[in-house]
Design an enzyme around this catalytic site. Sequence first.
Site, PDB file in Angstrom:
ATOM      1  N   GLU A   1      41.782  42.109  34.577  1.00  0.00           N
ATOM      2  CA  GLU A   1      42.156  40.922  35.512  1.00  0.00           C
ATOM      3  C   GLU A   1      41.213  39.810  35.254  1.00  0.00           C
ATOM      4  O   GLU A   1      40.813  38.952  36.310  1.00  0.00           O
ATOM      5  CB  GLU A   1      42.800  41.132  36.655  1.00  0.00           C
ATOM      6  CG  GLU A   1      44.138  41.777  36.631  1.00  0.00           C
ATOM      7  CD  GLU A   1      45.030  41.908  37.675  1.00  0.00           C
ATOM      8  OE1 GLU A   1      45.083  40.807  38.762  1.00  0.00           O
ATOM      9  OE2 GLU A   1      46.011  42.702  37.960  1.00  0.00           O
TER      10      GLU A   1
ATOM     11  N   HIS B   1      41.751  45.554  44.490  1.00  0.00           N
ATOM     12  CA  HIS B   1      41.369  46.814  44.274  1.00  0.00           C
ATOM     13  C   HIS B   1      39.920  47.107  44.431  1.00  0.00           C
ATOM     14  O   HIS B   1      39.041  46.020  44.561  1.00  0.00           O
ATOM     15  CB  HIS B   1      41.660  47.022  42.849  1.00  0.00           C
ATOM     16  CG  HIS B   1      43.101  47.263  42.315  1.00  0.00           C
ATOM     17  ND1 HIS B   1      43.472  48.150  41.782  1.00  0.00           N
ATOM     18  CD2 HIS B   1      43.824  46.278  42.326  1.00  0.00           C
ATOM     19  CE1 HIS B   1      44.758  48.016  41.234  1.00  0.00           C
ATOM     20  NE2 HIS B   1      45.040  46.902  41.623  1.00  0.00           N
TER      21      HIS B   1
END
Length: 424
Positions: free
Chosen positions: A49, A289
């Site tokens: 990402e 995360h």
Amino acid sequence: MSVEKAPELRVLSFNCWGLRFVSKYRTERLKAVGEKLAKCDYDIVLLQEVWSIYDFQEIRNLVSCNLVYSRFFHSAAMGAGLAMFSKFPIIESSMNKYPLNGRPQAFWRGDWYVGKGVATASLQHPSGRIISLFNTHLHAPYGKGADTYLCHRLSQAWYISKLLRAAVQRGHIVIAAGDFNIQPLSVPHEIITSYGLVNDAWLSVYPDQVEHPPNRFSMNDKELVEIAGTTCDSRLNTWRENISSKDMDDFVAKRLDYVFHSPSTCEAKNAKVVFLERVPKLDCSYSDHFAIETVLSIKLQPIPVQETRVSYSIIDDTLGITYQYMARERLHMRLRIAHLLISIPLIIGVHVAIAWCDPAWLKVIILFFTVMLTIAAVVNGFCIGLLFGRWEFNGLLEFVAELKEQKLLCKQYLVDHPLPFAKS
């Protein structure tokens, strides 16, 4: 006589949540990620990402003193979001797109448009051996209801497992990491570890761990991260969505980020969840995360590859899920094509009706209605129903054909060449 010490590799995998125009404090957070990485002594860093080339360049400039070699991978309309950094020279790299990767009508998800896949690279280790590196981000399940993307994620797990298997059989040091969006010991996890000939580094270090440790509900937030290895939706993460009191036992915290390794060439010595701190000045987590760090010890003398195959039960489960999904998608495809066929005479009829319409403003309204009807028919019926419908269906047929081949091989090996099979 001194014993030669096995060289070690310190590997980090981190989903950085770097969505442009969507992720809060994206620029500041990713810069902070680069600054923290520059202070660490990693041999290999795999990021997911990182959608912006400018964010990649910022991180690269910050870590270039230690991680000299880097690669940003390009794919589809919006990019793969995958990046690699290494102390060792990258001698070869490529981007391999998944055959099945979401649906174009789910444009707000974005998976189909970013062209998710497996970023691969071959690194030249100082020992002279080759490290085969794999970085990926599988399709997310999205939502708490039925997982309509499970079939695509199974296909992606199968696709990367074929790449891993080939690299292991070549005798390379194989490392695969990323945000796999799968639970430990789930069907996709079993496919990767059995057919891909790799081990889950976390389970290699903590062999007694399972998907949910027996004492999970007595663990505090820190223990859930340190013992269960949860990297996503932990209460320690400031970006976790607000939840109701019924979730106080941290039901939604998951281990979605993994490092897999080839047990024939390296051994996992340590694994831990890192980047738990908050970004200085922003008082927020580095990403939605946490990162996973693994220390791998390269075996001086590789052992023979113990070739396992996917078990009958795993293949049957996967085929069952795929057949169910195909039936649903076949119905959707036919409905969309029917929409196209019904719209054609309707559009013609409306055009004819315009000739008898008065006043002029009514003609404008009818013409606008016709244009919208045509756009809907072309996009939904032709582009999504006919073109993408056949595209996806052929991908599913190929997936099924490969699974059936494996099922026959399982039967043949059971009869003629008994091999250790993955636990079903």
